[in-house]
Scaffold this motif. Structure first.
Motif, short mmCIF file in Angstrom:
data_model
loop_
_atom_site.label_atom_id
_atom_site.label_comp_id
_atom_site.label_asym_id
_atom_site.label_seq_id
_atom_site.Cartn_x
_atom_site.Cartn_y
_atom_site.Cartn_z
N ALA A 108 0.83 -1.21 0.00
CA ALA A 108 0.00 0.00 0.00
C ALA A 108 0.86 1.25 0.00
CB ALA A 108 -0.94 -0.01 1.21
N LEU A 109 1.96 1.24 0.78
CA LEU A 109 2.86 2.40 0.78
C LEU A 109 3.46 2.63 -0.61
CD1 LEU A 109 5.07 2.45 4.00
CD2 LEU A 109 3.20 3.96 3.38
N GLU A 110 3.89 1.54 -1.25
CA GLU A 110 4.48 1.69 -2.58
C GLU A 110 3.47 2.24 -3.58
OE1 GLU A 110 6.27 -1.93 -3.84
OE2 GLU A 110 7.89 -1.83 -2.37
N LYS A 111 2.22 1.78 -3.48
CA LYS A 111 1.19 2.29 -4.38
C LYS A 111 0.96 3.78 -4.16
CE LYS A 111 -3.53 1.60 -6.01
NZ LYS A 111 -3.78 3.06 -6.11
N HIS A 112 0.85 4.19 -2.91
CA HIS A 112 0.65 5.61 -2.61
C HIS A 112 1.84 6.43 -3.09
CE1 HIS A 112 -3.11 5.83 -0.31
NE2 HIS A 112 -2.79 4.65 0.19
N ALA A 113 3.06 5.90 -2.90
CA ALA A 113 4.25 6.62 -3.33
C ALA A 113 4.26 6.79 -4.84
CB ALA A 113 5.50 5.88 -2.86
N ALA A 114 3.97 5.70 -5.56
CA ALA A 114 3.96 5.77 -7.02
C ALA A 114 2.87 6.71 -7.52
CB ALA A 114 3.78 4.38 -7.61
N ASP A 115 1.69 6.63 -6.91
CA ASP A 115 0.59 7.51 -7.32
C ASP A 115 0.92 8.98 -7.06
OD1 ASP A 115 -0.81 5.30 -8.10
OD2 ASP A 115 -2.14 5.26 -6.35
N ALA A 116 1.79 9.24 -6.06
CA ALA A 116 2.20 10.61 -5.76
C ALA A 116 3.33 11.08 -6.67
CB ALA A 116 2.64 10.71 -4.30
N GLY A 117 3.75 10.22 -7.58
CA GLY A 117 4.79 10.60 -8.53
C GLY A 117 6.21 10.28 -8.08
N LEU A 118 6.36 9.57 -6.96
CA LEU A 118 7.69 9.22 -6.49
C LEU A 118 8.21 8.01 -7.27
CD1 LEU A 118 7.16 9.44 -2.63
CD2 LEU A 118 7.72 11.27 -4.23
N SER A 119 9.50 7.99 -7.53
CA SER A 119 10.10 6.86 -8.24
C SER A 119 11.11 6.11 -7.39
CB SER A 119 10.77 7.35 -9.52
OG SER A 119 11.79 8.31 -9.23
N VAL A 120 11.45 6.64 -6.21
CA VAL A 120 12.46 6.02 -5.35
C VAL A 120 11.96 6.00 -3.91
CG1 VAL A 120 14.83 6.10 -4.51
CG2 VAL A 120 14.32 6.87 -6.84
N LEU A 121 12.09 4.85 -3.28
CA LEU A 121 11.80 4.72 -1.85
C LEU A 121 13.06 4.27 -1.13
CD1 LEU A 121 8.27 3.04 -1.52
CD2 LEU A 121 8.92 5.37 -0.88
N ARG A 122 13.29 4.87 0.04
CA ARG A 122 14.44 4.52 0.86
C ARG A 122 14.00 4.21 2.28
NH1 ARG A 122 18.56 9.42 -1.02
NH2 ARG A 122 19.26 8.45 -2.98
N TYR A 138 18.43 0.88 2.70
CA TYR A 138 17.90 0.21 1.50
C TYR A 138 17.24 1.23 0.58
CZ TYR A 138 18.46 -4.29 3.89
OH TYR A 138 18.97 -5.39 4.53
N GLU A 139 17.12 0.80 -0.69
CA GLU A 139 16.51 1.67 -1.70
C GLU A 139 15.82 0.81 -2.76
OE1 GLU A 139 18.43 5.44 -3.49
OE2 GLU A 139 18.86 3.84 -4.96
N LYS A 140 14.70 1.31 -3.26
CA LYS A 140 14.02 0.69 -4.39
C LYS A 140 13.70 1.76 -5.41
CE LYS A 140 10.16 -2.39 -5.57
NZ LYS A 140 9.06 -3.21 -5.02
N ARG A 141 14.09 1.52 -6.64
CA ARG A 141 13.89 2.49 -7.71
C ARG A 141 12.87 1.98 -8.73
NH1 ARG A 141 17.48 6.65 -8.54
NH2 ARG A 141 19.03 6.87 -6.84
N GLY A 142 12.40 2.90 -9.55
CA GLY A 142 11.53 2.54 -10.65
C GLY A 142 10.10 2.26 -10.24
N LEU A 143 9.59 2.93 -9.21
CA LEU A 143 8.19 2.75 -8.83
C LEU A 143 7.28 3.21 -9.96
CD1 LEU A 143 8.19 4.08 -5.17
CD2 LEU A 143 8.46 1.73 -5.92
N ARG A 144 6.20 2.48 -10.17
CA ARG A 144 5.23 2.84 -11.20
C ARG A 144 3.82 2.78 -10.60
NH1 ARG A 144 9.23 4.12 -13.16
NH2 ARG A 144 10.14 3.64 -15.19
N PRO A 145 2.95 3.73 -10.97
CA PRO A 145 1.56 3.66 -10.47
C PRO A 145 0.92 2.33 -10.84
CG PRO A 145 1.96 5.77 -11.56
CD PRO A 145 3.16 4.89 -11.86
N ARG A 146 0.16 1.76 -9.88
CA ARG A 146 -0.51 0.48 -10.10
C ARG A 146 -1.98 0.70 -10.42
NH1 ARG A 146 1.82 -2.96 -4.91
NH2 ARG A 146 4.00 -2.34 -5.14
N LYS A 147 -2.47 -0.11 -11.31
CA LYS A 147 -3.90 -0.02 -11.67
C LYS A 147 -4.75 -0.73 -10.63
CE LYS A 147 -2.99 0.22 -16.63
NZ LYS A 147 -3.24 -0.40 -17.95
#
Length: 298
Positions: free
Chosen positions: A240-254, A289-298
């Motif tokens: 859920a956090l990753e989805k919210h981050a991607a929907d907010a336009g973020l591409s990197v989570l740390r 840690y880091e994750k790159r390339g987040l994309r909005p989920r349908k």
């Protein structure tokens, strides 16, 4: 959703309800339907708060009130305001109600015996293991994850539980004032977000997102109550956090974490987070840690 999966669920529901005898108005030979019988059992010998009963049984207020009035009319239960809080109503079984509870308990035990006795030992073991797994997964499917006010009582309860666990597990203890901040003001849009996981209406987990600039977000306050672990809640919070981050336009989570939190490190690793060089001066962090390339989920 796969149509055959849905049909399997429906077949299972029909098999269980038919086998345990909940389709008549004479559940367990009590002369009453399942709703009343279950309510008597849940009130129990020690009584219960009506608010807790509503949550525990997933009943709306009107239906629960009708059931309680029926029990009171039959002389099985009484209700009154709680001594310390007039907003809370409590219900207790009368002597007649406690006798009814004992009879239901005995008959329920007899039904359990009737389910297990015809089976061989290996079949019993398989059935009991399957029941345990179904119970865990049904609990998991009852978990609701949604954004919450970081200043709410439920949020404070989870965050305090998180702090308390870190205090116990970290070798040198934990002082949140020395760690990287994630104050309530930092966890409301557009600065961030707090998610709460609730099981039967009770908060059992949290996870937060801090937004730094246009591309970067940081995961904070990831925690699940010990009583709710094993239900996949941490994974759902992270998703859920990753989805919210991607929907907010973020591409990197740390994120950063302590070496004692092996289960957290495993969670991040299997979700594509890679270890990186330190990006902050958190005195409690041993791994970043880091994750790159987040994309909005349908």
């Amino acid at each position: 959703m796969d149509a055959e999966h849905l049909q399997q669920v429906r077949r299972f529901n029909r098999a269980v309800t038919g086998r345990i005898g909940v389709l008549s108005d004479d559940y367990l030979g009590s002369g009453r339907a399942l709703g009343e019988a279950r309510l008597i059992f849940e009130i129990g010998r020690g009584g219960a708060d009506i608010r807790d009963l509503r949550v525990r049984l997933s009943l709306d207020s009107g239906y629960l009130s009708r059931l309680l009035r029926s029990l009171e009319k039959q002389g099985l239960a009484t209700s009154q305001r709680a001594a310390g809080d007039a907003r809370v109503r409590q219900v207790r079984l009368t002597a007649k109600g406690r006798k009814e509870w004992a009879a239901l308990d005995r008959r329920s035990q007899d039904v359990a015996v009737s389910l297990l006795t015809p089976l061989g030992e290996r079949q019993r073991e398989r059935l009991l293991a399957a029941m345990g797994e179904v119970e865990r997964l049904l609990r998991a499917s009852s978990v609701v994850i949604e954004p919450a006010d970081p200043g709410s009582a439920d949020a404070r309860l989870c965050i305090e539980g998180y702090f308390s666990e870190l205090q116990e597990r970290f070798e040198a203890g934990f002082d949140p004032t020395r760690s990287i901040s994630a104050d309530p003001a930092e966890l409301v849009p557009p600065a961030g977000l707090l998610l709460l996981a609730r099981l039967d209406g009770q908060p059992v987990g949290c996870a937060a997102l801090k937004i730094s600039g246009r591309r970067f977000g940081e995961i904070k306050r990831m925690w699940v109550a010990p009583s709710a672990r094993g239900l996949g809640i941490a994974q759902r919070l992270l998703d859920a956090l990753e989805k919210h981050a991607a929907d907010a336009g973020l591409s990197v989570l740390r994120l950063d974490t302590n070496r004692t939190l092996g289960e957290a490190r495993a969670l991040y690793a299997r979700n594509g987070y890679v270890e990186i060089a330190p990006y902050n001066a958190n005195p409690y962090a041993d791994h970043w840690y880091e994750k790159r390339g987040l994309r909005p989920r349908k």
